[in-house]
Every structure is written in C-alpha cells, then in structure tokens.
Design a protein around this motif. Structure first.
Motif, PDB file in Angstrom:
ATOM      1  N   CYS A  52       0.788  -1.180   0.554  1.00  0.00           N
ATOM      2  CA  CYS A  52      -0.270   0.227  -0.096  1.00  0.00           C
ATOM      3  C   CYS A  52       0.794   1.122   0.286  1.00  0.00           C
ATOM      4  O   CYS A  52       1.655   1.366   0.783  1.00  0.00           O
ATOM      5  CB  CYS A  52      -0.691  -0.336   1.305  1.00  0.00           C
ATOM      6  N   LEU A  53       0.330   2.142  -1.084  1.00  0.00           N
ATOM      7  CA  LEU A  53       1.372   3.206  -0.306  1.00  0.00           C
ATOM      8  C   LEU A  53       1.061   4.620   0.425  1.00  0.00           C
ATOM      9  O   LEU A  53      -0.203   4.402   0.237  1.00  0.00           O
ATOM     10  CB  LEU A  53       1.538   4.214  -2.049  1.00  0.00           C
ATOM     11  N   ALA A  54       2.018   5.710   0.228  1.00  0.00           N
ATOM     12  CA  ALA A  54       1.249   6.483   1.698  1.00  0.00           C
ATOM     13  C   ALA A  54       0.208   7.089   1.024  1.00  0.00           C
ATOM     14  O   ALA A  54      -0.277   7.661  -0.489  1.00  0.00           O
ATOM     15  CB  ALA A  54       2.266   7.464   1.881  1.00  0.00           C
ATOM     16  N   ASP A  55      -0.612   7.544   1.600  1.00  0.00           N
ATOM     17  CA  ASP A  55      -2.204   8.514   1.591  1.00  0.00           C
ATOM     18  C   ASP A  55      -1.824   9.538   2.012  1.00  0.00           C
ATOM     19  O   ASP A  55      -3.238  10.647   2.066  1.00  0.00           O
ATOM     20  CB  ASP A  55      -3.678   7.630   1.831  1.00  0.00           C
ATOM     21  N   ARG A  56      -1.125   9.587   2.887  1.00  0.00           N
ATOM     22  CA  ARG A  56      -1.095  11.195   3.535  1.00  0.00           C
ATOM     23  C   ARG A  56       0.149  11.801   2.983  1.00  0.00           C
ATOM     24  O   ARG A  56       1.232  11.450   2.573  1.00  0.00           O
ATOM     25  CB  ARG A  56      -1.604  11.426   4.450  1.00  0.00           C
ATOM     26  N   VAL A  57      -0.196  13.502   2.689  1.00  0.00           N
ATOM     27  CA  VAL A  57       1.321  13.845   2.734  1.00  0.00           C
ATOM     28  C   VAL A  57       0.956  15.321   3.946  1.00  0.00           C
ATOM     29  O   VAL A  57       0.216  16.009   3.366  1.00  0.00           O
ATOM     30  CB  VAL A  57       2.254  14.459   1.438  1.00  0.00           C
ATOM     31  N   SER A  58       2.031  15.875   4.527  1.00  0.00           N
ATOM     32  CA  SER A  58       2.124  17.270   4.994  1.00  0.00           C
ATOM     33  C   SER A  58       3.015  17.993   4.122  1.00  0.00           C
ATOM     34  O   SER A  58       4.479  16.941   4.370  1.00  0.00           O
ATOM     35  CB  SER A  58       2.200  16.838   6.268  1.00  0.00           C
ATOM     36  N   CYS A 143       9.658  29.832   3.241  1.00  0.00           N
ATOM     37  CA  CYS A 143       9.860  28.223   2.865  1.00  0.00           C
ATOM     38  C   CYS A 143       8.845  27.799   2.260  1.00  0.00           C
ATOM     39  O   CYS A 143       8.437  27.109   3.884  1.00  0.00           O
ATOM     40  CB  CYS A 143      11.246  28.444   4.467  1.00  0.00           C
ATOM     41  N   VAL A 144       9.313  26.767   1.853  1.00  0.00           N
ATOM     42  CA  VAL A 144       8.014  25.682   1.204  1.00  0.00           C
ATOM     43  C   VAL A 144       9.466  23.931   1.889  1.00  0.00           C
ATOM     44  O   VAL A 144      10.047  23.926   0.368  1.00  0.00           O
ATOM     45  CB  VAL A 144       7.755  25.294  -0.193  1.00  0.00           C
ATOM     46  N   GLY A 145       8.740  23.520   2.754  1.00  0.00           N
ATOM     47  CA  GLY A 145       9.540  22.780   2.961  1.00  0.00           C
ATOM     48  C   GLY A 145       9.240  20.568   2.241  1.00  0.00           C
ATOM     49  O   GLY A 145       8.470  20.901   1.604  1.00  0.00           O
ATOM     50  N   THR A 146      10.625  19.776   2.267  1.00  0.00           N
ATOM     51  CA  THR A 146       9.921  18.965   1.549  1.00  0.00           C
ATOM     52  C   THR A 146       8.982  17.966   2.388  1.00  0.00           C
ATOM     53  O   THR A 146       8.931  18.080   3.196  1.00  0.00           O
ATOM     54  CB  THR A 146      11.530  17.524   1.870  1.00  0.00           C
ATOM     55  N   PRO A 147       8.190  17.927   0.910  1.00  0.00           N
ATOM     56  CA  PRO A 147       7.045  16.498   1.686  1.00  0.00           C
ATOM     57  C   PRO A 147       7.053  15.503   2.134  1.00  0.00           C
ATOM     58  O   PRO A 147       8.427  15.452   2.349  1.00  0.00           O
ATOM     59  CB  PRO A 147       6.144  16.929  -0.114  1.00  0.00           C
ATOM     60  N   GLN A 148       5.886  15.418   3.262  1.00  0.00           N
ATOM     61  CA  GLN A 148       6.051  14.048   4.669  1.00  0.00           C
ATOM     62  C   GLN A 148       5.041  13.233   4.439  1.00  0.00           C
ATOM     63  O   GLN A 148       4.067  13.541   4.586  1.00  0.00           O
ATOM     64  CB  GLN A 148       7.123  14.759   6.175  1.00  0.00           C
ATOM     65  N   PHE A 149       5.378  12.144   3.314  1.00  0.00           N
ATOM     66  CA  PHE A 149       4.365  11.675   3.057  1.00  0.00           C
ATOM     67  C   PHE A 149       4.237  10.416   4.088  1.00  0.00           C
ATOM     68  O   PHE A 149       5.210   9.660   4.503  1.00  0.00           O
ATOM     69  CB  PHE A 149       4.514  10.717   1.690  1.00  0.00           C
ATOM     70  N   ASP A 204      13.323   1.976   0.959  1.00  0.00           N
ATOM     71  CA  ASP A 204      14.968   1.570  -0.213  1.00  0.00           C
ATOM     72  C   ASP A 204      15.036   1.317  -1.114  1.00  0.00           C
ATOM     73  O   ASP A 204      15.474   1.626  -1.813  1.00  0.00           O
ATOM     74  CB  ASP A 204      16.188   0.488   0.696  1.00  0.00           C
ATOM     75  N   GLU A 205      13.768  -0.061  -1.577  1.00  0.00           N
ATOM     76  CA  GLU A 205      13.901  -0.275  -3.150  1.00  0.00           C
ATOM     77  C   GLU A 205      13.369   0.952  -3.823  1.00  0.00           C
ATOM     78  O   GLU A 205      14.146   0.851  -5.214  1.00  0.00           O
ATOM     79  CB  GLU A 205      12.729  -1.332  -3.019  1.00  0.00           C
ATOM     80  N   GLU A 206      12.552   1.406  -3.582  1.00  0.00           N
ATOM     81  CA  GLU A 206      12.195   3.058  -4.471  1.00  0.00           C
ATOM     82  C   GLU A 206      12.982   4.535  -5.153  1.00  0.00           C
ATOM     83  O   GLU A 206      13.817   4.700  -6.126  1.00  0.00           O
ATOM     84  CB  GLU A 206      11.353   3.783  -3.693  1.00  0.00           C
ATOM     85  N   ASP A 207      14.281   4.449  -3.214  1.00  0.00           N
ATOM     86  CA  ASP A 207      15.348   4.862  -3.658  1.00  0.00           C
ATOM     87  C   ASP A 207      16.114   4.099  -4.789  1.00  0.00           C
ATOM     88  O   ASP A 207      16.912   4.607  -5.517  1.00  0.00           O
ATOM     89  CB  ASP A 207      16.015   5.107  -2.708  1.00  0.00           C
ATOM     90  N   ARG A 208      16.766   2.944  -4.687  1.00  0.00           N
ATOM     91  CA  ARG A 208      17.177   3.123  -5.660  1.00  0.00           C
ATOM     92  C   ARG A 208      16.781   2.454  -7.107  1.00  0.00           C
ATOM     93  O   ARG A 208      17.117   1.879  -8.338  1.00  0.00           O
ATOM     94  CB  ARG A 208      18.231   1.296  -5.350  1.00  0.00           C
ATOM     95  N   GLY A 209      15.671   3.442  -7.534  1.00  0.00           N
ATOM     96  CA  GLY A 209      14.332   3.708  -9.132  1.00  0.00           C
ATOM     97  C   GLY A 209      13.949   2.044  -8.685  1.00  0.00           C
ATOM     98  O   GLY A 209      13.891   1.745 -10.768  1.00  0.00           O
ATOM     99  N   PRO A 222      10.616  14.689  -4.494  1.00  0.00           N
ATOM    100  CA  PRO A 222       9.528  13.680  -3.584  1.00  0.00           C
ATOM    101  C   PRO A 222       9.082  12.161  -4.139  1.00  0.00           C
ATOM    102  O   PRO A 222       8.666  11.776  -5.113  1.00  0.00           O
ATOM    103  CB  PRO A 222       8.125  14.789  -3.020  1.00  0.00           C
ATOM    104  N   CYS A 223       8.892  11.142  -3.450  1.00  0.00           N
ATOM    105  CA  CYS A 223       8.780  10.193  -3.595  1.00  0.00           C
ATOM    106  C   CYS A 223       7.253   9.498  -3.150  1.00  0.00           C
ATOM    107  O   CYS A 223       8.085   8.830  -1.351  1.00  0.00           O
ATOM    108  CB  CYS A 223       9.464   8.754  -3.801  1.00  0.00           C
ATOM    109  N   ALA A 224       6.866   8.593  -2.804  1.00  0.00           N
ATOM    110  CA  ALA A 224       5.697   8.057  -1.781  1.00  0.00           C
ATOM    111  C   ALA A 224       6.120   7.393  -1.493  1.00  0.00           C
ATOM    112  O   ALA A 224       6.001   6.135  -2.508  1.00  0.00           O
ATOM    113  CB  ALA A 224       3.874   8.002  -1.984  1.00  0.00           C
TER     114      ALA A 224
END
Length: 253
Positions: A52-58, A143-149, A204-209, A222-224
């Motif tokens: 399941c992918l993240a469903d919220r981001v702040s 200043c817009v911060g990095t999205p946090q999923f 970790d898998e998503e960071d490796r593409g 940003p990647c969920a």
C-alpha cells in the motif's frame, strides 16, 4: 500480490473403522468430535502480501520578518500568512487539515516573528499545485519544506485486513483443490487462526529506482513510500466423502 500455501490433509476412516499400528507414522490422525464421531478434515496454511502506498502528505510552509516595531513585524507576517491560507482554501483543503503557529521574540532593537503553516493533503497533485503557487507568488519571502508522506491509521488498518482476508481466500482455494484431488467435498471451516503478521517499509527499493525498471531516481523529486503487510493463516475445513454421498443419491433414485 505474492502468496503461497502449505497443505496438510488427514483422510480419516468412517465411524467404526480401525487404524493399523503404523498409521500414525503415515500421517493419519483421528479426531473425536461430538458423540465420538470420526471427523474428516483438511488443514491449509496460506500466506499473502499486500502493498500500500502512502495516502497522506504534509507540507510545512514558513515565513519570517524582522522589524523595529511589533505592529510592523506582525503586519508583514500576517499578510503572507493570509495569502498562504487563501491559496490552500482555494484548492479545496479544509481548515481542519491546516494548522498555524506564530512566535514573536525580540533581539536587540528588533522584533522577530516566525510563523509556520502545516497543511495535510490526501491529493498529491493538489499538494504539488499549492506548493508551485506559493513559490511563484511569494518567491524568497516564503520557505516551502520537503513533503512528508505517511500512511493514515485507516489506510494501515485496511491493508492489514486485506492481507488477512487474501490469505484466507488463498487457503480456501488450495483446500478446495486438495479435496477434489482426494475425492472429497469441502465442508465448512472449523477453525481460522492467524499465525503471523509482518510489516515493512519499501523506501529503500524506491530510492534505488526499483519502480522505474532500473532507472536512476530524479534528484529532489519527492516519492511516496509504500508499506507491505503479510499474513499467514491456518484454516481447518471439514471434509465430506463425495462417493458416499453419490451412493446415497443413487439408492434414493
């Protein structure tokens, strides 16, 4: 979704039948049910995984100002805060998903005010549009911060239920195939037990593409993240002798 099953079957003799001395070594078991009747059953262990992918981001949006008077610094920050909140509302974000904090302090002869707006989105494209508008209109004054999923409690609860239900469905399918192979009819479940549950993050898998077929990830994009839940269940089903049932039907005819 990956799944696997282990199947254990015990075909027991009808009431009054006896087992030889070495039958237990061959895996046959006798379970006494109500009224000392023999029970035919099959035990299936099924495993399933649900991702399941993240469903919220702040997103944190901060502004600040330094002035020689309280009114000046307050007005400077308030104007930008009002624009930020207005932009958020115009994109359909409710006030309950927005929080505002202000902090006023004095250093030497100047007053400092820092303010922060935290906005929670369930629509990631809407989040990207809001961030673009704020950066375009307010430029360096914001200043817009990095999205946090992250995953909401409702999302995690649904994912865990889906994993358990999928494991039971898989076990039922395997038990049905085994019963057909043994010439039996699958009866109702006698016991369902969840043996093990596990959860792990796939950042970790998503960071490796991994989701881009080996392609390198785009810097600063940003990647969920996703979470995978696994469930292992044991299900006991009763078995009915199909041939005996067919024999009784023939006698009735």
């Amino acid at each position: 979704m990956n799944s696997q099953s282990r199947v254990f079957a015990a075909i027991l003799p009808a009431a009054g039948g006896e087992l030889a001395g070495n039958d237990k070594e061959q895996g046959l078991q006798v379970r006494a049910g109500p009224g000392s009747k023999r029970v035919r059953e099959v035990q299936v262990t099924g495993t399933a995984e649900v991702c399941c992918l993240a469903d919220r981001v702040s997103v944190r949006v901060s502004v600040g100002s330094r002035k020689e008077s309280v009114n000046e610094v307050t007005n400077s920050v308030s104007r930008r805060l009002e624009y930020i909140l207005q932009a958020v509302r115009q994109h359909g974000v409710s006030d309950k998903d927005t929080s505002v904090r202000r902090f006023l302090h004095r250093e030497a002869e100047q007053y400092h005010m820092d303010a922060e707006v935290v906005v929670t989105f369930s629509d990631f494209e809407k989040m990207e549009r809001v961030c673009s508008v704020l950066l375009e209109k307010l430029d360096k004054s914001v200043c817009v911060g990095t999205p946090q999923f992250y995953h909401s409690p409702e999302c995690l609860s649904q994912m865990r239920r889906r994993a358990c239900v999928s494991a039971v469905e898989n076990a039922q399918q395997k038990a049905c195939e085994v019963s057909q192979l043994l010439g039996q009819t699958l009866g109702p479940p006698l016991l369902v037990r969840e043996e093990e549950t596990r959860e792990w993050r796939n950042e970790d898998e998503e960071d490796r593409g991994g989701r881009g077929h080996g392609a390198a990830p785009v810097p600063h994009l940003p990647c969920a993240p996703s979470i995978t839940a696994s469930s292992r269940v044991s299900v006991f089903f009763s078995l009915r002798d199909r041939r005996r049932k067919e024999g009784r039907n023939s006698e009735d005819i």
